[in-house]
Design a protein around this motif. Sequence first.
Motif, PDB file in Angstrom:
ATOM      1  N   LYS A  41      -5.233   1.985   1.926  1.00 21.78           N
ATOM      2  CA  LYS A  41      -5.829   0.941   1.902  1.00 21.78           C
ATOM      3  C   LYS A  41      -5.380  -0.231   0.872  1.00 21.78           C
ATOM      4  CE  LYS A  41     -10.068   1.725   4.155  1.00 21.78           C
ATOM      5  NZ  LYS A  41     -11.099   2.832   4.251  1.00 21.78           N
TER       6      LYS A  41
ATOM      7  N   ASP B  61      -7.340  -4.552  -3.201  1.00 27.96           N
ATOM      8  CA  ASP B  61      -8.320  -5.333  -2.955  1.00 27.96           C
ATOM      9  C   ASP B  61      -9.446  -4.887  -2.411  1.00 27.96           C
ATOM     10  OD1 ASP B  61      -7.361  -7.533  -4.373  1.00 27.96           O
ATOM     11  OD2 ASP B  61      -6.921  -8.862  -2.678  1.00 27.96           O
ATOM     12  N   THR B  62      -9.213  -4.311  -1.303  1.00 27.99           N
ATOM     13  CA  THR B  62     -10.456  -3.397  -0.391  1.00 27.99           C
ATOM     14  C   THR B  62     -10.992  -2.328  -1.172  1.00 27.99           C
ATOM     15  OG1 THR B  62      -8.896  -3.561   1.304  1.00 27.99           O
ATOM     16  CG2 THR B  62     -10.883  -2.136   1.656  1.00 27.99           C
TER      17      THR B  62
ATOM     18  N   ASN C  99     -13.424  -3.985  -3.999  1.00 26.13           N
ATOM     19  CA  ASN C  99     -14.501  -4.648  -3.533  1.00 26.13           C
ATOM     20  C   ASN C  99     -15.491  -3.562  -2.827  1.00 26.13           C
ATOM     21  OD1 ASN C  99     -14.098  -7.082  -4.106  1.00 26.13           O
ATOM     22  ND2 ASN C  99     -12.805  -7.567  -2.431  1.00 26.13           N
TER      23      ASN C  99
END
Lengths: 130, 404
Positions: free
Chosen positions: A89, A92-93, A96
């Motif tokens: 992943k 950024d993912t 968040n």
Amino acid sequence: MYLDYFHRHSSMDQIYRQQILDHYQNPQNFGALENATHSATLENLSCGDKITIHTCIENDQISDISFEGEGCAICIASASLLTEEVLSKSTDTVANMTYDSIQDYLGITLSPSRIKCAHLALLTLQEALK
Amino acid sequence: MNFPLLKKNKKLHYLDSAATTHKPKEVVDRIKKFYTHENANVHRGIYDLSEHATQMYEEARKSIANFVHAKSEREIIFTSGTTDSINLVGYSWIWKNVFEGDTLLTSQMEHHSNFIPWQQAAKRKEHVSFEVVKLTDNYQLDLDDLEAKLKAHQPKLFAITHISNTLGTVNPIKEIVAIKERVSPHTKILIDGAQAVSHILVDVQDLGVDFYAFSGHKMYGPTGIGVLWAREEILTDTMSPYRYGGGMIRSVNISDSTWADLPEKFEGGTPNIAGAIGLNSAVEFIEKIGFSQIQSHEHTLIDYFFKKLDSYEHISLHGLKASKERIGVFSLTIPGVHPHDIAQILSNNNVAVRAGHHCTQILMRDVLNVVATIRVSFGIYTKKNDIDAFFKGIEDVFRLFPPS
């Protein structure tokens, strides 16, 4: 009343269902990581759970990840599941992600003090990425 | 005996009385009565309501003085709890009595609230050292180490718990005082009585100590009220107030102020009036039952607990076996199962225990070598079926986490 509050949470056999016990007894991606680019350690002060996350970031993606530490079944299983979930992943993912996603893949509703155990690995990973 | 919360939650097996006890109806009703019919500030008004509140508040002080066998009610300072009481000594007494070259002594079995105040006082004052008495292999205070450290350092203060909140060990306070008298007579002794006052009779004069601190909420009283007892001459001659405010002054001038007499000089600000009055009811409740009955009930349960525990080879006990030198507080671990998981499984069986380090990290890390334990603790309302429910829950632990 106290008992109404109590019964909002998952039952014992849901909390300790086989998948969670398996991840506790045989945690995935457990140990050091030679090519780690980012690491962090966090502790759960109330109970002594301690998790270290090592991760290798390439092109803003998690290309490899491992964890070390000690804790209760919920803490260790949640860390083990997290390492499987976030592999490949983007950073950024991961930055968040919230406790909701952990609750989704753990599949159980925990009381506030146990949420701290389940949340620790994600917070540690996010700390490592800072 | 009527404990409203337990009456309303008949399925609850509450085994966490060392954290806080439940409150009998007498205490709950007394606090409600105060706020409904008697509420007023103390030591202020000339009107009847305030005179009455003052009278109730001072009667509570007298009753608590009798409860711990103080010489006079002037020796009873109301605080917010044991922690507050110890910190009062940690600031006020340390300030005027501990100087360069002095030593403060405590032990490995202390709750953080009787450890950190001395550790930090030693750091605050320049060149004051901080020493810690060890435990024996049997989880008792090492009296040889105590004697050696008293002799070597002639400490200004030895701060020790009456009963360990983690191990349940009762310390031999009179023997400790006798050793001190022999090898370091000028050392003052402070006792953390938080776990003791609801389990054993406390007579501060018979014990021969200098300070005794305890909380209301661990003795069937309300939270937010506690007591510091100290010898009157110590409070009068060697301690200045460290918390300034209303109610603790004699006169205030721009250049300086003078202080009220005992005990007001240490009770700046409006005190916890309802708390003190509620605590008085808790004292009456305990005295009505009596310590001989409290102890025979507790030791019957301790024997029953050990009889059951003996059949579980995979449970480790961190503390003394059944004996008169312990109370019903047990720290337990199961190898391979984290205490949080044990407590969770017990909770799902409606059994309430504490899991964690119990605010005794030094004891956990340096003596027991564990991160955490579960703690089972008894109160006046604990029944054999609570212990049965605990062991039934333990069966579930072993079902989900089979011993390897």
